[in-house]
Design a protein around this motif. Structure first.
Motif, PDB file in Angstrom:
ATOM      1  N   GLY A  61      -8.167   1.955  -2.481  1.00 36.84           N
ATOM      2  CA  GLY A  61      -8.901   1.232  -1.448  1.00 36.84           C
ATOM      3  C   GLY A  61     -10.253   1.873  -1.162  1.00 36.84           C
ATOM      4  O   GLY A  61     -11.283   1.190  -1.143  1.00 36.84           O
ATOM      5  N   THR A  74     -12.267  -6.641  -0.356  1.00 38.08           N
ATOM      6  CA  THR A  74     -11.016  -7.162   0.214  1.00 38.08           C
ATOM      7  C   THR A  74      -9.930  -7.301  -0.854  1.00 38.08           C
ATOM      8  O   THR A  74      -8.769  -6.935  -0.608  1.00 38.08           O
ATOM      9  N   TRP A  91      -8.689  -3.776  -1.847  1.00 37.74           N
ATOM     10  CA  TRP A  91      -7.715  -3.233  -0.902  1.00 37.74           C
ATOM     11  C   TRP A  91      -6.359  -3.921  -1.039  1.00 37.74           C
ATOM     12  O   TRP A  91      -5.300  -3.275  -0.923  1.00 37.74           O
ATOM     13  N   ALA A 137      -4.728  -2.441  -3.931  1.00 43.77           N
ATOM     14  CA  ALA A 137      -4.335  -1.079  -3.579  1.00 43.77           C
ATOM     15  C   ALA A 137      -3.004  -1.074  -2.841  1.00 43.77           C
ATOM     16  O   ALA A 137      -2.120  -0.246  -3.116  1.00 43.77           O
ATOM     17  N   ARG A 177      -4.899   5.432   7.538  1.00 44.39           N
ATOM     18  CA  ARG A 177      -5.937   5.043   6.594  1.00 44.39           C
ATOM     19  C   ARG A 177      -7.331   5.408   7.118  1.00 44.39           C
ATOM     20  O   ARG A 177      -8.240   5.723   6.355  1.00 44.39           O
TER      21      ARG A 177
END
Length: 264
Positions: free
Chosen positions: A21, A44, A47, A50, A217
């Protein structure tokens, strides 16, 4: 599953999550990257992939929470708090490892970006001490976005609301569709669904704050940004750091409360 399995699974999974990400953000924003300026869609979907990769890797060990907000939501749903500290510890450690690996993978790009006169200004304009003071006053440095999120319009109430809403969507989706038969994490189809939900949240709700929707995160990589020896890196924006921690936890608690009222 044992405590050691949970900790190892969450550490590995969250490290992969942040590596891929954070890696896609680095690829899009840093100089000398082949993917530079690829845009928000690339970020986007990067991620989302990910999340998918990390879930499939860590699910057999830990159930692939990979997010303190998800762990909180499941704990409230099941009224079982026994493993929450283990999940949170693995997630924070994994996020820090993943962020450090992004720095290693993009070492040359970070150096090129942070020594570019157009980005950080010409040499000799200020002393290094004055630059450091100014960076702290300005908050976010020029590469903090690779590590952590930040708002486009800085308003604590609005930013907090955005993170609450985005995480609410994520956690209610996990609780209603993503949890496996054992109730302790994400199954195979659940992982795919949650990855697509993350893409949807990024596309629909990511614009205002960068959609942290995951305290580990954001906090883990922010700590790494503060510690790494990056030249001209600027501040880590600690005045904002509470928002992507508190917002997701509030959103998760609200989602779990709704689940227990409407779905349980």
């Amino acid at each position: 599953m044992s405590s050691s399995d949970i900790f190892i699974g969450e550490t590995i999974g969250t490290a992969i999550l942040i590596l891929l990400g954070g890696g896609v953000v680095a690829a899009v924003v840093l100089k000398a990257s082949k993917a530079r300026n690829a845009g928000w869609l690339a970020i986007t979907f990067g991620w989302g992939f990910a999340v998918l990769t990390a879930v499939y890797i860590s699910a057999p060990l830990s159930g692939a929470h990979l997010n303190p907000a998800v762990t909180l939501g499941i704990a409230i749903k099941d009224s079982d708090w026994s493993n929450v500290p283990i999940y949170w510890g693995g997630q924070l450690l994994g996020a820090m490892i993943g962020a450090a690996l992004v720095w290693v993978a993009y070492y040359g790009q970070f150096h090129a970006h942070l020594t570019d006169k157009e980005i950080v200004g010409g040499p000799g304009a200020q002393s290094s001490q004055a630059k450091a003071v100014e960076a702290q006053e300005q908050g976010a440095g020029p590469v903090l976005g690779v590590f952590s999120t930040g708002p486009e319009i800085r308003n604590a109430a609005m930013n907090l609301a955005t993170e609450i809403i985005g995480t609410f969507v994520l956690v209610i989706a996990v609780l209603t569709q993503g949890v496996n038969d054992n109730g302790n994490g994400l199954g195979t189809l659940g992982g795919l669904m949650v990855a697509l939900v993350v893409v949807g949240i990024g596309l629909s709700l990511g614009g205002p704050t960068g959609y942290a929707i995951n305290p580990a995160r954001d906090l883990g990589p922010r700590i790494v940004h503060a510690l790494l020896p990056l030249p001209n890196k600027g501040g880590s924006d600690w005045s904002y750091a509470w928002v992507p921690v508190a917002g997701p936890l509030i959103g998760a608690a609200a989602a779990a409360g709704l689940y227990n009222v409407a779905f349980a």
